[in-house]
Design a protein around this motif. Structure first.
Motif, PDB file in Angstrom:
ATOM      1  N   LEU A 108      41.647  47.050  42.091  1.00 16.48           N
ATOM      2  CA  LEU A 108      40.790  48.236  42.014  1.00 16.48           C
ATOM      3  C   LEU A 108      41.618  49.514  42.118  1.00 16.48           C
ATOM      4  N   ILE A 134      43.264  50.193  38.847  1.00 19.17           N
ATOM      5  CA  ILE A 134      42.344  50.763  37.853  1.00 19.17           C
ATOM      6  C   ILE A 134      42.116  52.241  38.142  1.00 19.17           C
ATOM      7  N   GLU A 135      41.951  52.561  39.419  1.00 17.33           N
ATOM      8  CA  GLU A 135      41.727  53.954  39.786  1.00 17.33           C
ATOM      9  C   GLU A 135      42.936  54.824  39.428  1.00 17.33           C
ATOM     10  N   SER A 148      43.290  55.530  35.824  1.00 18.44           N
ATOM     11  CA  SER A 148      42.298  56.463  35.303  1.00 18.44           C
ATOM     12  C   SER A 148      42.610  57.901  35.685  1.00 18.44           C
ATOM     13  N   VAL A 197      39.991  42.438  42.557  1.00 19.05           N
ATOM     14  CA  VAL A 197      39.969  42.178  41.127  1.00 19.05           C
ATOM     15  C   VAL A 197      41.320  41.609  40.724  1.00 19.05           C
ATOM     16  N   GLU A 243      41.460  40.585  35.041  1.00 17.58           N
ATOM     17  CA  GLU A 243      40.334  41.495  34.970  1.00 17.58           C
ATOM     18  C   GLU A 243      40.795  42.942  34.784  1.00 17.58           C
ATOM     19  N   PHE A 279      39.981  45.250  31.580  1.00 15.90           N
ATOM     20  CA  PHE A 279      39.405  46.575  31.778  1.00 15.90           C
ATOM     21  C   PHE A 279      40.236  47.628  31.040  1.00 15.90           C
ATOM     22  N   ARG A 285      39.811  47.807  27.329  1.00 17.91           N
ATOM     23  CA  ARG A 285      38.528  48.326  26.847  1.00 17.91           C
ATOM     24  C   ARG A 285      38.507  49.850  26.842  1.00 17.91           C
ATOM     25  N   GLN A 286      39.491  50.462  27.534  1.00 15.65           N
ATOM     26  CA  GLN A 286      39.508  51.912  27.595  1.00 15.65           C
ATOM     27  C   GLN A 286      40.394  52.462  26.500  1.00 15.65           C
ATOM     28  N   ILE A 327      39.255  54.763  46.003  1.00 14.83           N
ATOM     29  CA  ILE A 327      38.544  53.492  46.160  1.00 14.83           C
ATOM     30  C   ILE A 327      38.975  52.806  47.466  1.00 14.83           C
ATOM     31  N   ARG A 370      31.074  42.873  46.732  1.00 16.05           N
ATOM     32  CA  ARG A 370      31.939  42.912  45.558  1.00 16.05           C
ATOM     33  C   ARG A 370      32.050  44.343  45.069  1.00 16.05           C
ATOM     34  N   VAL A 371      33.201  44.676  44.542  1.00 19.96           N
ATOM     35  CA  VAL A 371      33.373  45.974  43.878  1.00 19.96           C
ATOM     36  C   VAL A 371      33.724  45.695  42.427  1.00 19.96           C
ATOM     37  N   LEU A 372      32.961  46.287  41.523  1.00 19.25           N
ATOM     38  CA  LEU A 372      33.221  46.052  40.100  1.00 19.25           C
ATOM     39  C   LEU A 372      33.560  47.361  39.413  1.00 19.25           C
ATOM     40  N   PRO A 373      34.660  47.396  38.691  1.00 19.86           N
ATOM     41  CA  PRO A 373      34.972  48.616  37.940  1.00 19.86           C
ATOM     42  C   PRO A 373      34.106  48.686  36.683  1.00 19.86           C
ATOM     43  N   ARG A 374      33.662  49.900  36.327  1.00 18.29           N
ATOM     44  CA  ARG A 374      32.850  50.039  35.127  1.00 18.29           C
ATOM     45  C   ARG A 374      33.450  51.150  34.273  1.00 18.29           C
ATOM     46  N   SER A 375      33.643  50.838  33.015  1.00 19.43           N
ATOM     47  CA  SER A 375      34.250  51.785  32.090  1.00 19.43           C
ATOM     48  C   SER A 375      33.157  52.646  31.482  1.00 19.43           C
ATOM     49  N   LEU A 376      33.337  53.967  31.489  1.00 20.86           N
ATOM     50  CA  LEU A 376      32.297  54.880  31.023  1.00 20.86           C
ATOM     51  C   LEU A 376      32.911  55.911  30.086  1.00 20.86           C
ATOM     52  N   LEU A 420      35.557  56.319  34.473  1.00 20.98           N
ATOM     53  CA  LEU A 420      35.559  55.098  35.284  1.00 20.98           C
ATOM     54  C   LEU A 420      34.618  55.260  36.468  1.00 20.98           C
ATOM     55  N   PHE A 456      33.229  52.801  40.074  1.00 23.25           N
ATOM     56  CA  PHE A 456      33.259  51.531  40.781  1.00 23.25           C
ATOM     57  C   PHE A 456      31.864  51.240  41.292  1.00 23.25           C
TER      58      PHE A 456
END
Lengths: 160, 128, 683
Positions: free
Chosen positions: B36, B39-40, B43, B59, B63, B67, B70-71, C192, C207-213, C223, C225
């Protein structure tokens, strides 16, 4: 009936409830602590704890004597406080009935500066019951045991 | 200067990776200890390369990889996967998920240096 | 062409991290076993065991420790199988797994001692072979569902769904929060990692799920979470931990009431498909840095040199002041600097602190092993505290704890048959409780409900009179030479290791040890130890026939007093005693004879050495007879009012069993100066 330890200081027999007594040992010396009251012989280490040893002779205002083979240390505990007493002799444990405790005669109590709660008479013997918390109190109206200021010239602290 | 993100939950492993790569001049390193966090960080800042472990809490590496791919902004980021599973099947799976390169643990300093040199977009080095 | 990096340099750091994973794996294995015994399955524990083994394997491979790689690989492969199946491994396998982890631990210990790691034990490999052949078949089951978006639900592992359902059923609320990272938020302390850390105080993170926006003002990083939480806290609390408005939180619940309390594991959501998708947010220990204690000691050394520099600075400022320069601002800076150095020292001391629970957590595994070999059944109760203690104290205390626990299980707690005969519960109770005794001491009690210690029997074995008090009994038990297994097992007394217990607790740590025991009912040992060891470097010296010590850190310097050079200030009219003055670096330093200050009988003509300390920046020298050398001493407090005197900060044992006073000469100097004489003697 309560068990008491009987010990001797300057020919007088004293009694102390055994519940206050942690242990008794031969006296092998204590480390003097400068600046402590004159009746504090010093400190000893007991199970990791550094505890003061009081000389009961001096506490009663009697002249000190050199320790002998009979000299004993009685380690007591009152509340959380552990204090040891140095006495001339201690060899006996005796059963005493609290109901038979008599008030201390005035003369006697004066000599022991109010350190005695009362007396027991056992046959021909007279036993004095010690007021333990009172005896290990540091005595404020007595000589101050903090170090004197150095300019107290009556007792020079600096090289003279 | 090339910015490299080193992602591994094991501090020793991150330190080892950075120690190996120090030999490459003109690189800076950022650590991330979880997927995580990786990913942060991706970004929020620009990186030229990511060295990624697969086995992580929260994660996992795959994964993170999926992720990233997809970006739009990260689609072209070179990703070097470092994993204990060195078999052919694993390699294929990881490359399918979008890894640029794959290095099996244990690796030698020389091996990872060579991989990273190959992956960095421009020769970052100006060394003698 | 490249600077070759030798990864062997990382061996120490590797050992630390690997040992942590060993501890973690042990803990989780016990949790797994406990769940199995109560008929359940702790899938999360299994997953964490897998991860720890996997990390150990990877790290060991990097530093080239092949035997550990081999063992970890076999264990990991076995665990992975069951993790995929979503079922618990058979009960008897826990033993083998524990043995395997133990084998890894042994090899790490050997490496730590500089020895080579021996090859994997063949019997362990054989046992693992047997286990592998018994792996169960996959059983498909259906699970309960949550009213989560299918996109989210699909990403949850079976045990996470189970965790959420169980939480909601036990009265917690399901809450979904969404965190949008951005550079601004990061600058405000919302990352995070920090969000997870704050949340851990008020919620359980499923659970923590990353979401792409798409990039938007709301999601500047493209992004978010998604945090799936269980909580009993208010929305406001949760929202403030995440840094969002409470209105943005969304509740979730179970889709339908689940009849059975046992939630079967479901297959379908991703298990660990090899290494991907490792949904373990809870086990992460955030923000922990592992540091070799030696490095902290180095830091402390550096600090010591800083302090010396500060003294030099203070001295230089004092010299300027003496020359009539206005140094007010400079003096303020020096004072600030002194304060900062003190807090820096405190900060380094804090870094050395470890949690008491680290110590206690190792007990269940120990007891488990002992039960096996002694045919006892023992329940362990741990009562922890948030107290922290110095790592060196913790390390010294562990063997003590091992001895006490071993004695309790081996000797004190009866066999199940015997306990039933005595109308006690079949299972013995071992209770270890920790509490802060004061700001500086920790009280640790180890109690059992076993047979108690038989004074007569112990006395007989020791050939001594029967002890009358528990204190005397303890003394007897701690006597060297009583440590025979014979005593312990045949007389229901304890001997084994008590000598060591006493040595560590009392002699090394300067703590206290107490015993309470009742025949037939049980025994309690109480240990009171300092949270940090008050070990200091000290000078020992002799004065008027008595030995003293003084901490090195308080001493400016030690000088030879040359009688010829000393200037005797004559007694003045008001009868004030005269005083020697020596010159040091252009300063007149008053020399005070310690023997006189302490009013000890003293032979004139001695007092050749002087210890110089500073009080309020001014030096004062204490003349003593002779220096005896420098050594590390453990300082014990002298708490009794009768012996709390100025200048004495405690006592230590220099090895003769008697207390030696630890002096605080700075305080002593101050108490002298309070009357004004030492200061006036200077001018």
């Amino acid at each position: 009936m309560k068990l008491h330890v009987v010990f001797v200081v300057a020919g007088v027999e004293y009694a102390l409830p055994i519940t206050f007594v942690l242990q008794m040992e031969s006296f092998t010396g204590a480390t003097p602590v400068p600046g402590s009251p004159p009746y504090v012989l010093g400190v000893v280490t007991l199970r990791g704890r550094v505890i003061p040893v009081l000389d009961l002779r001096r506490r009663f205002g009697l002249p000190a004597v050199a320790p002998t083979l009979d000299t004993r240390i009685i380690v007591t505990q009152v509340g959380g406080r552990v204090v040891a007493f140095c006495v001339d002799r201690a060899r006996e444990v005796i059963l005493l009935e609290p109901e038979r405790l008599q008030p201390a005669p005035e003369l006697l109590s004066e000599r022991t500066i109010g350190f005695v709660n009362g007396t027991y008479t056992v046959g021909q013997r007279l036993l004095l019951l010690l007021d333990l918390p009172r005896i290990s109190e540091s005595d404020h109206d007595h000589e101050p045991h903090a170090l004197p200021a150095a300019d107290d010239h009556r007792r020079p602290a600096l090289p003279g | 200067m090339s910015a490299i993100l080193v992602v591994d939950d094991s501090k020793v492993m991150r330190d080892m990776v950075v120690a190996c790569l120090r030999a490459i001049a003109g690189t800076t390193y950022t650590h991330a200890s979880t997927g995580l966090e990786a990913i942060e960080r991706l970004s929020l800042a620009h990186f030229d390369l990511m060295v990624l472990d697969l086995n992580m809490p929260d994660v996992g590496g795959i994964e993170v990889l999926e992720f990233v791919r997809r970006q739009d902004r990260l689609r072209a980021l070179p990703v070097l996967i470092v994993t204990t599973r060195g078999d052919e099947e694993s390699r294929e799976r990881v490359l399918r998920a979008g890894a640029t390169a794959f290095l099996a643990k244990p690796f030698t300093p020389e091996a990872i240096i060579a991989e990273v040199r190959r992956l960095l977009p421009e020769p970052a080095e100006t060394r003698a | 062409m490249t600077t070759s990096t030798d990864l062997k340099e990382f061996l120490t750091a590797y050992l630390v991290e690997a040992e942590e994973h060993v501890a973690l794996a042990n803990q989780r294995l016990l949790a797994l076993e406990a769940a199995q015994r109560s008929g359940g399955h702790d899938a999360r524990a299994l997953r964490e065991i897998f991860r720890s083994l996997h990390t150990i394997k990877g790290l060991s491979a990097m530093v080239g420790v092949e035997p550990v790689v081999a063992i970890a690989h076999r264990l990991e492969a076995f665990v992975r199988g069951y993790d995929r199946l979503g079922t618990a491994p058979p009960l008897h396998s826990t033993d083998v797994l524990l043995k395997g982890v133990q084998a890894i631990a042994q090899r790490l210990t050997a490496l730590g001692r500089g020895e080579a790691a021996s090859p994997p034990p063949p019997e362990l490999l054989a046992e693992l072979d047997r286990l592998d052949s018994t792996q169960a078949a996959l059983v498909e089951q259906s699970g309960p569902e949550l009213d989560l978006e299918p996109e989210l639900l699909a990403k949850l592992a079976p045990f996470e769904v189970e965790q959420a359902v169980r939480g909601i059923r036990s009265g917690e609320r399901g809450v979904i929060a969404e965190f949008f990272p951005s550079p601004d938020r990061a600058a405000q302390g919302f990352s995070i990692n920090s969000v997870r850390e704050r949340l851990s105080a008020c919620a359980e993170i499923v659970r923590v799920l990353p979401r792409s926006l798409p990039v938007s003002p709301e999601s500047p990083a493209g992004l978010s979470f998604v945090l799936i939480l269980l909580t009993q806290a208010s929305d406001e609390q949760v929202a403030s931990a995440v840094g969002v408005k409470a209105a943005t939180l969304k509740p979730f619940s179970t889709l339908r009431a689940v009849a059975s309390p046992d939630v079967p594991d479901s297959i379908g959501a991703p298990a660990i498909d090899d290494e991907e998708n490792d949904p373990l947010a809870a086990g992460v220990r955030r923000g922990i840095v592992r540091v070799d204690v030696n490095r902290l000691d180095d830091a402390m050394e550096e600090l010591a040199t800083l302090i010396v520099t500060r003294y030099r600075l203070a001295r230089a400022v004092a010299a300027l002041t003496a020359r009539g320069v206005n140094t007010r601002e400079l003096s303020d800076v020096v004072a600030d600097n002194a304060r900062q150095l003190r807090s820096l020292r405190a900060a380094i001391v804090r870094v050395r602190m470890v949690s008491v629970s680290d110590l206690l957590d190792r007990v269940p595994l120990l007891v488990r092993g002992l039960q096996r070999t002694t045919n006892r059944r023992v329940r362990v109760e741990l009562e922890g505290t948030e107290a922290e203690l110095d790592k060196s104290v913790s390390e010294r205390l562990f063997p003590v704890l091992v001895h006490l626990v071993r004695n309790a299980v081996d000797h004190a707690i009866e066999t199940p048959d015997e306990r039933v005969r005595r109308k006690k519960p079949e299972e013995g109770l071992l209770r270890i409780a920790c509490r802060a005794h004061s700001n500086t001491r920790l009280e640790l009690t180890v109690s059992d409900d076993g047979r108690g210690i038989d004074r007569q029997a112990v006395a007989r074995k020791a050939g001594r009179p029967v002890p009358e008090t528990e204190a005397a009994l303890l003394e007897l038990l701690c006597m060297p030479g009583l440590s025979t297994r014979d005593v312990a097992t045949t007389t229901s007394g304890r001997g084994m290791g008590m000598e060591i217990v006493k040595r560590v607790v009392i002699d090394e740590l300067g703590g206290e040890l107490e015993l309470a025991t009742e025949l037939g009912t049980g025994t309690t040992f109480t240990l009171r130890v300092p949270l940090t060891i008050a070990i200091v470097d000290a000078f020992a010296f002799e004065c008027a026939g008595q030995r003293f010590v003084v901490p090195v850190s308080t001493v400016d310097e030690i000088v030879e007093v040359d009688r010829a050079e000393a200037v005797a200030v004559p007694a003045n009219a008001d009868g004030r005693p005269n005083l020697d003055i020596i010159l040091r670096r252009g300063h007149a330093v008053p020399v005070v004879r310690l023997a006189n200050v302490f009013r000890m009988t003293h032979e004139p003509g001695t007092g050749q050495k002087a210890i110089i300390v500073r009080r309020a920046g001014l030096p004062i020298a204490f003349a003593v007879d002779r220096m005896l050398g420098q050594q590390e001493v453990v300082i014990r407090p002298m708490n009794d009012a009768l012996v709390r005197v100025p200048g004495v900060s405690g006592a230590t044992d220099l090895g003769d069993g008697r207390p030696t006073l630890v002096l605080d000469l700075v305080a002593l100097g101050t108490s002298l100066g309070a009357g004004g004489s030492a200061r006036s003697a200077l001018t």
